[in-house]
Scaffold this motif. Sequence first.
Motif, PDB file in Angstrom:
ATOM      1  N   ASP A   4      13.278   9.051  65.472  1.00  0.00           N
ATOM      2  CA  ASP A   4      13.886   8.002  64.640  1.00  0.00           C
ATOM      3  C   ASP A   4      13.324   8.374  63.073  1.00  0.00           C
ATOM      4  OD1 ASP A   4      14.821   5.782  63.248  1.00  0.00           O
ATOM      5  OD2 ASP A   4      13.876   4.526  64.134  1.00  0.00           O
ATOM      6  N   PRO A   5      14.003   8.823  62.387  1.00  0.00           N
ATOM      7  CA  PRO A   5      13.402   9.334  61.003  1.00  0.00           C
ATOM      8  C   PRO A   5      13.228   7.910  60.155  1.00  0.00           C
ATOM      9  CG  PRO A   5      15.770   9.716  60.900  1.00  0.00           C
ATOM     10  CD  PRO A   5      15.435   9.466  62.399  1.00  0.00           C
ATOM     11  N   ALA A   6      13.555   6.697  60.497  1.00  0.00           N
ATOM     12  CA  ALA A   6      13.430   5.657  59.789  1.00  0.00           C
ATOM     13  C   ALA A   6      12.069   5.070  60.098  1.00  0.00           C
ATOM     14  CB  ALA A   6      14.448   4.594  59.892  1.00  0.00           C
ATOM     15  N   SER A   7      11.465   5.419  61.248  1.00  0.00           N
ATOM     16  CA  SER A   7      10.102   4.776  61.792  1.00  0.00           C
ATOM     17  C   SER A   7       8.709   5.535  61.072  1.00  0.00           C
ATOM     18  CB  SER A   7      10.034   5.395  63.241  1.00  0.00           C
ATOM     19  OG  SER A   7       9.952   6.840  63.451  1.00  0.00           O
ATOM     20  N   GLY A   8       8.983   6.488  60.476  1.00  0.00           N
ATOM     21  CA  GLY A   8       7.845   6.779  59.717  1.00  0.00           C
ATOM     22  C   GLY A   8       6.747   7.649  60.678  1.00  0.00           C
ATOM     23  N   PRO A   9       6.129   8.852  60.206  1.00  0.00           N
ATOM     24  CA  PRO A   9       5.236   9.690  60.748  1.00  0.00           C
ATOM     25  C   PRO A   9       4.072   8.655  61.380  1.00  0.00           C
ATOM     26  CG  PRO A   9       5.004  10.092  58.615  1.00  0.00           C
ATOM     27  CD  PRO A   9       6.272   9.281  58.910  1.00  0.00           C
ATOM     28  N   ILE A  10       3.492   9.371  62.295  1.00  0.00           N
ATOM     29  CA  ILE A  10       2.127   8.683  62.849  1.00  0.00           C
ATOM     30  C   ILE A  10       0.982   9.187  62.138  1.00  0.00           C
ATOM     31  CG2 ILE A  10       0.727   8.412  64.745  1.00  0.00           C
ATOM     32  CD1 ILE A  10       3.008   8.648  66.709  1.00  0.00           C
ATOM     33  N   ASN A  11       0.930  10.340  61.857  1.00  0.00           N
ATOM     34  CA  ASN A  11      -0.195  11.000  61.242  1.00  0.00           C
ATOM     35  C   ASN A  11       0.081  11.494  59.918  1.00  0.00           C
ATOM     36  OD1 ASN A  11      -2.325  10.489  63.416  1.00  0.00           O
ATOM     37  ND2 ASN A  11      -1.101  12.474  64.364  1.00  0.00           N
ATOM     38  N   ALA A  12      -0.945  11.451  59.040  1.00  0.00           N
ATOM     39  CA  ALA A  12      -0.655  12.109  57.490  1.00  0.00           C
ATOM     40  C   ALA A  12      -0.670  13.813  57.682  1.00  0.00           C
ATOM     41  CB  ALA A  12      -1.757  11.517  56.565  1.00  0.00           C
ATOM     42  N   PRO A  13       0.042  14.270  56.964  1.00  0.00           N
ATOM     43  CA  PRO A  13      -0.036  15.857  56.970  1.00  0.00           C
ATOM     44  C   PRO A  13      -1.525  16.204  57.259  1.00  0.00           C
ATOM     45  CG  PRO A  13       1.530  15.058  55.382  1.00  0.00           C
ATOM     46  CD  PRO A  13       0.836  13.954  55.707  1.00  0.00           C
ATOM     47  N   LYS A  14      -2.518  16.042  56.439  1.00  0.00           N
ATOM     48  CA  LYS A  14      -3.676  16.708  56.639  1.00  0.00           C
ATOM     49  C   LYS A  14      -4.466  16.362  57.896  1.00  0.00           C
ATOM     50  CE  LYS A  14      -4.117  17.865  52.230  1.00  0.00           C
ATOM     51  NZ  LYS A  14      -4.686  19.525  51.936  1.00  0.00           N
ATOM     52  N   ALA A  15      -3.906  15.375  58.893  1.00  0.00           N
ATOM     53  CA  ALA A  15      -4.424  15.246  60.165  1.00  0.00           C
ATOM     54  C   ALA A  15      -3.618  15.866  61.286  1.00  0.00           C
ATOM     55  CB  ALA A  15      -4.267  13.801  60.540  1.00  0.00           C
ATOM     56  N   ARG A  16      -2.631  16.861  60.994  1.00  0.00           N
ATOM     57  CA  ARG A  16      -1.775  17.418  61.780  1.00  0.00           C
ATOM     58  C   ARG A  16      -2.310  18.853  61.964  1.00  0.00           C
ATOM     59  NH1 ARG A  16       4.169  16.144  58.948  1.00  0.00           N
ATOM     60  NH2 ARG A  16       3.817  13.789  58.637  1.00  0.00           N
ATOM     61  N   HIS A  17      -1.693  19.470  63.226  1.00  0.00           N
ATOM     62  CA  HIS A  17      -1.809  20.747  63.644  1.00  0.00           C
ATOM     63  C   HIS A  17      -1.747  21.752  62.536  1.00  0.00           C
ATOM     64  CE1 HIS A  17      -1.264  24.507  66.133  1.00  0.00           C
ATOM     65  NE2 HIS A  17      -1.602  23.836  67.030  1.00  0.00           N
ATOM     66  N   SER A  18      -2.647  22.821  62.765  1.00  0.00           N
ATOM     67  CA  SER A  18      -2.707  23.833  61.538  1.00  0.00           C
ATOM     68  C   SER A  18      -1.541  24.432  61.362  1.00  0.00           C
ATOM     69  CB  SER A  18      -3.597  24.996  62.172  1.00  0.00           C
ATOM     70  OG  SER A  18      -3.310  25.361  63.398  1.00  0.00           O
ATOM     71  N   LEU A  19      -0.484  24.686  62.513  1.00  0.00           N
ATOM     72  CA  LEU A  19       0.782  25.096  62.029  1.00  0.00           C
ATOM     73  C   LEU A  19       1.441  24.219  61.155  1.00  0.00           C
ATOM     74  CD1 LEU A  19       1.562  26.532  65.890  1.00  0.00           C
ATOM     75  CD2 LEU A  19       1.690  27.719  63.640  1.00  0.00           C
ATOM     76  N   ASP A  20       1.455  22.844  61.570  1.00  0.00           N
ATOM     77  CA  ASP A  20       2.127  21.736  60.573  1.00  0.00           C
ATOM     78  C   ASP A  20       1.463  22.161  59.122  1.00  0.00           C
ATOM     79  OD1 ASP A  20       3.667  21.218  62.654  1.00  0.00           O
ATOM     80  OD2 ASP A  20       1.938  19.458  63.361  1.00  0.00           O
ATOM     81  N   ARG A  21       0.366  21.996  59.049  1.00  0.00           N
ATOM     82  CA  ARG A  21      -0.260  22.199  57.722  1.00  0.00           C
ATOM     83  C   ARG A  21       0.032  23.474  56.591  1.00  0.00           C
ATOM     84  NH1 ARG A  21      -5.406  22.623  58.161  1.00  0.00           N
ATOM     85  NH2 ARG A  21      -5.439  22.318  60.478  1.00  0.00           N
ATOM     86  N   TRP A  22       0.146  24.342  57.686  1.00  0.00           N
ATOM     87  CA  TRP A  22       0.622  25.622  57.285  1.00  0.00           C
ATOM     88  C   TRP A  22       1.952  25.648  56.625  1.00  0.00           C
ATOM     89  CZ3 TRP A  22       4.165  29.264  58.981  1.00  0.00           C
ATOM     90  CH2 TRP A  22       4.349  30.227  58.435  1.00  0.00           C
ATOM     91  N   ILE A  23       2.694  25.196  57.660  1.00  0.00           N
ATOM     92  CA  ILE A  23       4.336  25.404  57.039  1.00  0.00           C
ATOM     93  C   ILE A  23       4.609  24.280  55.854  1.00  0.00           C
ATOM     94  CG2 ILE A  23       5.317  23.545  58.401  1.00  0.00           C
ATOM     95  CD1 ILE A  23       6.910  26.910  57.419  1.00  0.00           C
ATOM     96  N   LEU A  24       3.736  23.374  55.930  1.00  0.00           N
ATOM     97  CA  LEU A  24       3.897  22.368  54.513  1.00  0.00           C
ATOM     98  C   LEU A  24       3.461  22.780  53.398  1.00  0.00           C
ATOM     99  CD1 LEU A  24       3.104  18.963  56.415  1.00  0.00           C
ATOM    100  CD2 LEU A  24       5.412  19.611  55.507  1.00  0.00           C
ATOM    101  N   HIS A  25       2.353  23.719  53.375  1.00  0.00           N
ATOM    102  CA  HIS A  25       1.853  24.519  52.397  1.00  0.00           C
ATOM    103  C   HIS A  25       2.658  25.603  51.818  1.00  0.00           C
ATOM    104  CE1 HIS A  25      -0.836  27.260  50.033  1.00  0.00           C
ATOM    105  NE2 HIS A  25      -0.125  28.119  50.678  1.00  0.00           N
ATOM    106  N   GLU A  26       3.349  26.098  52.824  1.00  0.00           N
ATOM    107  CA  GLU A  26       4.295  27.387  52.326  1.00  0.00           C
ATOM    108  C   GLU A  26       5.510  26.588  51.872  1.00  0.00           C
ATOM    109  OE1 GLU A  26       4.226  30.622  52.819  1.00  0.00           O
ATOM    110  OE2 GLU A  26       2.223  29.945  53.137  1.00  0.00           O
TER     111      GLU A  26
END
Length: 625
Positions: free
Chosen positions: A244-266
């Motif tokens: 549900d995109p209206a619910s909001g993420p549980i973790n902030a980007p900095k607290a996510r998996h290295s792959l998540d942080r990498w693709i957000l950087h890219e």
Amino acid sequence: CWFDSGCMPFAQWGFPHKGAEEFKRNFPADFISEAVDQTRGWFYSLLMISTLLFDDDTCEKFNMASPGMPRPYKQCIVLGHVCDMDGKKESKSKGNYTPPDLVIKGKMYQSVVPDSSLKTGQLGVKRELFRGLGFTKGEKLTAKGTTSELALEVVSAKVLGKDSVHMHPDDISAVGVDGKLELVAPFQAPGADAFRWLFYASNPPWSNTRLSLRAIREGQREFLMRLGNVHSFFSIYANIAEFDPASGPINAPKARHSLDRWILHEFTALNERVVERMDGLHLYEAARDIQQFVEGLSNWYVRRSRRRFWGEGDDANDALWTLYEVLVGVSKIIAPFVPFTAEAMYRSLVGAVVEGSPVSVHHCSYPIADESLLDHELARGMAITRELSSLGLAARSKVGVRVRQPLEAVEIVLADASLREVVGDLSELLVEELNVREVRFSENAEDFVEFTVKANFKTLGKRLGKEMKLCAGKIREMAGTDVRRAVLSGGLTIALPSGDVLLDENDIILEVQPKGDFQAAGSADAVVALSTDISDDLKEEGLSREVVNRIQGIRKEMSLAYTDRISLSIGGDSQVVRAATRFKEHVCKETLAVDWNVIEGGAAGVVELKVDDLSLLLKVVRVEA
């Protein structure tokens, strides 16, 4: 007429008789654009008349500031010509153009000429069109007539008429032709966005574009289809997880998996580059950046995160949220380039599900990069990890075993030892990508490979001239290891009669030869080696992976949904059953098996397959939820 065209900047406003304010606001233009054949026409006439008329005295007379330079346009985008596959300018009269209806609608209408030299089942088209279509073996155009339709093999023929094709008289009679014949492509029409993308991404705008249906389809596969596959992947797993995109993420980007942080950087870095390039009117470079990002999104982030999407808990939620955020951002970034694709993505991801959001991506502001998401150290580590992955796969292909067969370890020698820590943090990605049990870092590449080196004549020839052969001979006489070490640590100095010359990694061609039981691949940054020795233990694990592959094949044949659970019965050669039983937990997890049985042959519903020439018996039954 050219004098008139040169007066356009002020004449369009009626200046100096009227429209003075409009003229002042719009002069000089931010940019103009036309084809290269306007260099001696419009481009020059604009420049000439502006220079003649708007000197300082004239500007003072009309109470306007001197426009200064550049003028009457600040920038000029020169466009090359649209050409056919042979590099000749496309022309309606020559008939060497790509039919736009075939690209956008997937069909075209042509006049038909009887041609007995053709075989039945063939469709003769102009040579230029034949080359431009670029159909693969087995692809045929369907001719739809008034009485029936035929699938026809496209061949080159001496077609003289405009918008016409040749057919055997018997085929013409069979389909029935009344006026023009409808010809339908054997694939979904690439569409307007694929047409547009070719002009953005194939070459800089001032170069001639070789337009063809083949080129459009290749560009579509490299970008639009790849992006569409990522979007489809997200939709499947989002629906499974009831995202549900209206619910909001549980973790902030900095607290996510290295792959998540990498693709957000890219993505953030892409956002910055595209804005910078578009502000500078460098649209080709912006398009290439977007295409390169989507390649990394698909072939690295999604592929390496696939298990996470299937999991549960915060990590799966983080993966879904990260991919959602990136796809929404991408839909906005690509909106000026491929507006229909962007609109379809945005409406699926946002417009149809998030209340109060703009109804169209084209109503949204262009994204502004969030610099807090940048992580240059992680990006550096991931870049070398991806390079190590490519080298590892190259070495693995030399081992000559299938990718599903695990290997004991990968040995990595980094040219820059300071990268070991950051690569070590990402080593689990290499374990999965290369299908090895362990990543080991070594100091000496010479333990696994031998280096042979030679001079790069392409870069050194012009530079050294007659001394080129002497330099090449000196390099050949040196130990490959010493040359490599010198080049990587600042450069290799070669003494020549005219003086010392410093060679860098571009001046040396480095080849890697594996030693002993290893296969290897190398670059300036690293050497990656894999042992070719496969123990009985490794073979057994490889057999279990093959069993998983066969079960997944049966699931596909049964058209089972991603979430369907199964009851699994297995039998056959004792070696195969023993391997599958040993790795039973992995097999069940991968195939969603909730029930496990060992069977003999002959039971109803049992499928007999082969794994390495060994018998495998499988029975897969869908389990009702």
